[in-house]
Scaffold this motif. Sequence first.
Motif, PDB file in Angstrom:
ATOM      1  N   THR A 201       0.825  -1.219   0.000  1.00 39.05           N
ATOM      2  CA  THR A 201       0.000   0.000   0.000  1.00 39.05           C
ATOM      3  C   THR A 201       0.853   1.260   0.000  1.00 39.05           C
ATOM      4  N   MET A 202       1.839   1.326   0.876  1.00 41.22           N
ATOM      5  CA  MET A 202       2.597   2.552   1.061  1.00 41.22           C
ATOM      6  C   MET A 202       3.625   2.800  -0.037  1.00 41.22           C
ATOM      7  N   THR A 203       4.174   1.745  -0.630  1.00 45.09           N
ATOM      8  CA  THR A 203       5.107   1.969  -1.738  1.00 45.09           C
ATOM      9  C   THR A 203       4.382   2.628  -2.909  1.00 45.09           C
ATOM     10  N   ARG A 204       3.145   2.195  -3.150  1.00 47.20           N
ATOM     11  CA  ARG A 204       2.371   2.808  -4.235  1.00 47.20           C
ATOM     12  C   ARG A 204       1.944   4.226  -3.880  1.00 47.20           C
ATOM     13  N   PHE A 205       1.491   4.413  -2.660  1.00 51.71           N
ATOM     14  CA  PHE A 205       0.937   5.709  -2.281  1.00 51.71           C
ATOM     15  C   PHE A 205       2.017   6.782  -2.171  1.00 51.71           C
ATOM     16  N   LEU A 206       3.161   6.439  -1.593  1.00 57.77           N
ATOM     17  CA  LEU A 206       4.224   7.425  -1.380  1.00 57.77           C
ATOM     18  C   LEU A 206       5.302   7.394  -2.458  1.00 57.77           C
ATOM     19  N   ASN A 207       5.212   6.405  -3.359  1.00 55.68           N
ATOM     20  CA  ASN A 207       6.205   6.274  -4.432  1.00 55.68           C
ATOM     21  C   ASN A 207       7.619   6.142  -3.859  1.00 55.68           C
ATOM     22  N   VAL A 208       7.768   5.234  -2.899  1.00 47.69           N
ATOM     23  CA  VAL A 208       9.069   4.943  -2.306  1.00 47.69           C
ATOM     24  C   VAL A 208       9.353   3.454  -2.483  1.00 47.69           C
ATOM     25  N   ASP A 209      10.609   3.051  -2.277  1.00 42.10           N
ATOM     26  CA  ASP A 209      10.945   1.641  -2.479  1.00 42.10           C
ATOM     27  C   ASP A 209      10.539   0.812  -1.260  1.00 42.10           C
ATOM     28  N   GLU A 210      10.410  -0.481  -1.477  1.00 48.19           N
ATOM     29  CA  GLU A 210       9.946  -1.385  -0.431  1.00 48.19           C
ATOM     30  C   GLU A 210      10.890  -1.404   0.769  1.00 48.19           C
ATOM     31  N   ALA A 211      12.184  -1.293   0.508  1.00 47.35           N
ATOM     32  CA  ALA A 211      13.162  -1.338   1.599  1.00 47.35           C
ATOM     33  C   ALA A 211      12.943  -0.189   2.577  1.00 47.35           C
ATOM     34  N   ALA A 212      12.600   0.993   2.049  1.00 45.70           N
ATOM     35  CA  ALA A 212      12.368   2.156   2.913  1.00 45.70           C
ATOM     36  C   ALA A 212      11.155   1.928   3.810  1.00 45.70           C
ATOM     37  N   VAL A 213      10.092   1.336   3.243  1.00 45.87           N
ATOM     38  CA  VAL A 213       8.894   1.061   4.036  1.00 45.87           C
ATOM     39  C   VAL A 213       9.202   0.027   5.117  1.00 45.87           C
ATOM     40  N   MET A 214       9.939  -1.023   4.756  1.00 45.36           N
ATOM     41  CA  MET A 214      10.264  -2.068   5.733  1.00 45.36           C
ATOM     42  C   MET A 214      11.136  -1.527   6.856  1.00 45.36           C
ATOM     43  N   ARG A 215      12.061  -0.612   6.540  1.00 49.75           N
ATOM     44  CA  ARG A 215      12.885  -0.020   7.599  1.00 49.75           C
ATOM     45  C   ARG A 215      12.010   0.717   8.603  1.00 49.75           C
ATOM     46  N   SER A 216      11.020   1.433   8.092  1.00 51.29           N
ATOM     47  CA  SER A 216      10.116   2.160   8.991  1.00 51.29           C
ATOM     48  C   SER A 216       9.293   1.199   9.840  1.00 51.29           C
ATOM     49  N   LEU A 217       8.790   0.127   9.224  1.00 50.80           N
ATOM     50  CA  LEU A 217       7.981  -0.842   9.960  1.00 50.80           C
ATOM     51  C   LEU A 217       8.813  -1.569  11.014  1.00 50.80           C
ATOM     52  N   ASN A 218      10.069  -1.864  10.680  1.00 49.28           N
ATOM     53  CA  ASN A 218      10.925  -2.610  11.610  1.00 49.28           C
ATOM     54  C   ASN A 218      11.369  -1.772  12.805  1.00 49.28           C
ATOM     55  N   THR A 219      11.263  -0.448  12.688  1.00 51.41           N
ATOM     56  CA  THR A 219      11.661   0.425  13.805  1.00 51.41           C
ATOM     57  C   THR A 219      10.447   1.148  14.403  1.00 51.41           C
ATOM     58  N   PHE A 220       9.266   0.583  14.166  1.00 52.70           N
ATOM     59  CA  PHE A 220       8.017   1.154  14.674  1.00 52.70           C
ATOM     60  C   PHE A 220       7.575   0.363  15.901  1.00 52.70           C
ATOM     61  N   TYR A 221       7.497   1.047  17.045  1.00 52.26           N
ATOM     62  CA  TYR A 221       7.128   0.386  18.295  1.00 52.26           C
ATOM     63  C   TYR A 221       5.940   1.105  18.930  1.00 52.26           C
ATOM     64  N   PRO A 222       4.727   0.639  18.648  1.00 52.15           N
ATOM     65  CA  PRO A 222       3.548   1.242  19.287  1.00 52.15           C
ATOM     66  C   PRO A 222       3.459   0.817  20.742  1.00 52.15           C
ATOM     67  N   VAL A 223       2.726   1.588  21.536  1.00 48.93           N
ATOM     68  CA  VAL A 223       2.524   1.279  22.949  1.00 48.93           C
ATOM     69  C   VAL A 223       1.026   1.145  23.178  1.00 48.93           C
ATOM     70  N   PRO A 224       0.517  -0.053  23.460  1.00 51.43           N
ATOM     71  CA  PRO A 224      -0.927  -0.231  23.650  1.00 51.43           C
ATOM     72  C   PRO A 224      -1.468   0.655  24.773  1.00 51.43           C
ATOM     73  N   ALA A 225      -2.739   1.002  24.677  1.00 51.26           N
ATOM     74  CA  ALA A 225      -3.357   1.912  25.646  1.00 51.26           C
ATOM     75  C   ALA A 225      -3.221   1.399  27.071  1.00 51.26           C
ATOM     76  N   ARG A 226      -3.394   0.105  27.273  1.00 50.10           N
ATOM     77  CA  ARG A 226      -3.291  -0.444  28.632  1.00 50.10           C
ATOM     78  C   ARG A 226      -1.897  -0.224  29.210  1.00 50.10           C
ATOM     79  N   GLU A 227      -0.887  -0.331  28.369  1.00 44.12           N
ATOM     80  CA  GLU A 227       0.478  -0.098  28.834  1.00 44.12           C
ATOM     81  C   GLU A 227       0.718   1.392  29.071  1.00 44.12           C
ATOM     82  N   GLN A 228       0.125   2.237  28.218  1.00 39.84           N
ATOM     83  CA  GLN A 228       0.289   3.681  28.395  1.00 39.84           C
ATOM     84  C   GLN A 228      -0.308   4.159  29.717  1.00 39.84           C
TER      85      GLN A 228
END
Length: 346
Positions: free
Chosen positions: A265-292
């Motif tokens: 989805t994001m490679t098409r929408f932002l016109n970026v390469d797959e590696a760039a999207v995967m780097r962002s996903l691999n360094t994305f750490y959400p914090v669930p509401a219960r933990e917050q």
Amino acid sequence: MNLSRREFHRAAANMLIASSAGGLLMGAASPLFAQQARQVRLGTFGAIDAQNYIRAKNRSAATFGPGVDSEFVTVRAGSEVISAMAGGSLDMCNVGSSPMMVGYANGLQASMVYVYKNIVDSECLAVQGNSGITDVAGLKGKRIGLPFNTSVHFAAVAALRSAGLGLKDVQLINMRSDQIVSAWQRREIDASYIWVPVLPRLVDDGGKIIFKTGDLNKQKLVIFDGLLVRNEFKEKSPDLVLAFLKDYEKLARTFKEEPKEVVDTMTRFLNVDEAAVMRSLNTFYPVPAREQLTSAWMGKPGEKDTGVLNTLQTQAQFLLEAGQITAMPKDLAALVDSSFVARMAA
């Protein structure tokens, strides 16, 4: 003729005005003409974020419900988020704690309602591969390039202090993120504290990572992006704030559990390469509401001794010493509103 939602409501409003002026309206106006569309203006950094995923999937109605006009405002820096909110042209956006604190200290009427993401290894301190530097203490007398008044600026100072170094022991050089790679390649800097996607380019050029922002957790500092909301909008449309947060938690799980779909989805929408999207996903750490809702993060409504507030206090002191704010805010607790997190975790 096909009208966009905004054009439709504008046309409807004009028809209502014209009819009223001509005395053609008989009795009460119908709900279609009497009620204006609700609006939410979301900021996005043009990156791999929930806001752009909502845009790419055309799912605004699924996020906010029918009858809500969603406008997406592209920003390039935290300072732009603060300026737009101060001017009333932006309702919600993720932003680093440093510009958030500068805005709050200068009277911005906005609240952090959610930890958008935990910054662990998407922002790191890298040194030139041939420098011989193996730890932060080895940076004494060295040139470090980084953008000032950002999360990496704060993290760099905290890292230096953890190694017994002060600001006089190194040369911090203020650089935009898009200037760092060329300065690095010309060997004008010995090190850089910077984020993805600039960071991988330094590593590809022989750089070595010696410190990650997540390492500051040992000092009870949690470095994060927060979701900042204008107080006026929060008070007027709390249901829309809650709707976005609930959908964000769903999207955060999608980002972690269905990376291939997100990459496509994001490679098409932002016109970026797959590696760039995967780097962002691999360094994305959400914090669930219960933990917050625990004291390690935002804590329960009214709680004062929390990880978020302790970090903001330390950051405010840093900004004061750096001359970026003129006085310490009197009540930092007013910046943090965990009531939405409490409702989500209930």
